[in-house]
Design an enzyme around this catalytic site. Structure first.
Site, PDB file in Angstrom:
ATOM      1  N   CYS A 137      -3.744   0.837  11.895  1.00 61.08           N
ATOM      2  CA  CYS A 137      -2.895   1.852  11.270  1.00 61.08           C
ATOM      3  C   CYS A 137      -3.637   2.586  10.166  1.00 61.08           C
ATOM      4  CB  CYS A 137      -1.633   1.182  10.734  1.00 61.08           C
ATOM      5  SG  CYS A 137      -0.529   2.323   9.897  1.00 61.08           S
ATOM      6  N   CYS A 140      -1.626   3.416   7.131  1.00 64.92           N
ATOM      7  CA  CYS A 140      -1.367   2.270   6.237  1.00 64.92           C
ATOM      8  C   CYS A 140      -2.606   1.948   5.407  1.00 64.92           C
ATOM      9  CB  CYS A 140      -1.047   0.995   7.010  1.00 64.92           C
ATOM     10  SG  CYS A 140       0.029   1.180   8.403  1.00 64.92           S
ATOM     11  N   ASP A 141      -3.768   1.922   6.062  1.00 64.71           N
ATOM     12  CA  ASP A 141      -4.944   1.318   5.438  1.00 64.71           C
ATOM     13  C   ASP A 141      -6.081   2.288   5.134  1.00 64.71           C
ATOM     14  OD1 ASP A 141      -3.665  -1.135   5.636  1.00 64.71           O
ATOM     15  OD2 ASP A 141      -4.420  -1.496   7.651  1.00 64.71           O
TER      16      ASP A 141
END
Ligand code: NDP
Length: 321
Positions: A137, A140-141
């Site tokens: 992701c 997300c990261d």
């Protein structure tokens, strides 16, 4: 071991499940939500959310899910910390499900909102280096790789979008694809291939994810699918973006699915082939896969569940007369 009886049983606790619960509770269907292994769903592993309507400022995915859960509880939903391991749909309503705890759940209607999860390559090192360089992701990261060298694996829309997104953080993004053409939409391909921060490595599969001395990802071991030659590709982060798999294992042989395992619904509705069983969110939608669309179909499932129960009650009354 206990039996929990309700008018509306909901399996899954992402935006679809919680929205179905909010509408269901307000329609006096006394919903039970069986939350599953990842309460809150995929948004709990996301950070910034800026496309969910109603919030001017950036919000956090886990916070949004906590709010949805609290709202569902506030209007009367019962949350169960359990994971459904078996369902019985064969005899029609009421539907029966068994939890990992051994508890039994019985619902006059069933809403399936089990979502989808990112697929993994299954290559050595992939799981071990999760959170230490390997992710599924970028939104997300990606932030953790600010100014670093990153790779994205895959050739579909998701992979291309992830690569484009990562250019917000990194000046050195490489897309690694197993063939020599992308399956992503043309407009996305054009953006990718013309982007100054992105390079593409064609005809390469990732054989393994290798760690450096510090225990974090240091390089990928690649194999050329044409020449068979192996090579190393150094990078700090690798994002696996090879698609998503719906969580439909429980329903195999019980409900119609498409070739990718997504539940099939009557077009434009959340109705499955079994009256009283509804599907909402990513488990039935491989196209849009957004929190807001999942919430929308969750709402639709609750409204259709209410109508279904009303017809059931009329039929029961008529049979009794
Ligand atoms: P896709 O199934 O479209 O693409 C998966 C990609 O991963 C393919 O390029 C495939 O390669 C590659 N792949 C699959 N398995 C492996 C493997 N084991 N090793 C190496 N590569 C592999 O998935 P997406 O998540 O990209 O998209 C899913 C759906 O969601 C699509 O319908 C897409 O259009 C949609 N979507 C739409 C978006 C938008 O409209 N903005 C954004 C994101 C998704 P190969 O090509 O060789 O098969």
């Amino acid at each position: 071991m206990a039996t929990h009886r309700t008018k509306m049983l909901i399996i899954g606790s992402g935006p679809a499940g919680y929205s179905a619960a909010i509408y269901g509770a307000r329609a006096m269907m006394e919903p039970i939500v069986v939350q599953g292994l990842q309460p809150g769903g995929q948004l709990t592993i996301t950070t910034d959310v800026e496309n969910y309507p109603g919030f001017r400022d950036v919000i956090q995915g886990p916070w949004l899910m906590e709010e949805m859960k609290a709202q569902a509880e506030h209007v009367g939903t019962r949350m169960m910390w359990d994971t459904i391991v078996e369902v019985d749909l064969a005899n029609g309503s009421p539907f029966r499900a068994i939890g990992d705890s051994g508890d039994e759940y019985i619902g006059d209607v069933l809403v399936i909102a089990t979502g989808a999860q990112a697929k993994w390559l299954g290559a050595p090192g992939e799981m071990e280096l999760g959170g230490k360089g390997v992710s599924a992701c970028a939104t997300c990261d990606g932030f953790f790789y600010r100014g670093k060298k990153v790779a994205v694996i895959g050739g579909g829309n998701t992979a291309v979008e992830e690569a484009l997104y990562l250019t917000n953080h990194s000046d050195d993004v490489t897309l690694i694809h197993r063939r020599d053409e992308l399956r992503a939409e043309k407009i996305l391909q054009d953006r990718l291939l013309n982007h100054p921060k992105i390079s593409v490595l064609w005809n390469k599969t990732v054989e393994s994810f290798e760690a450096g001395e510090n225990g974090a990802l240091s390089h990928l071991r690649l194999r050329d699918t044409v020449t068979g030659e192996d090579s190393n590709f150094s990078c700090d982060g690798a994002f696996v973006a090879i698609g998503h798999a719906p969580a439909t294992e429980l329903f195999k042989g019980k409900l119609p699915m498409d070739d990718s395992g997504y539940l099939v619904v009557e077009p434009g509705t959340p109705k499955t082939s079994i009256p009283g069983v509804f599907a909402a969110g990513d488990v039935m939608d491989h196209t849009y896969r957004q929190a807001v669309t999942a919430a929308g179909t969750g709402c639709m499932a609750a409204l259709d569940a209410e109508r279904y129960l009303a017809t059931l009650e009329v039929a029961e009354r008529e049979a009794a007369e």
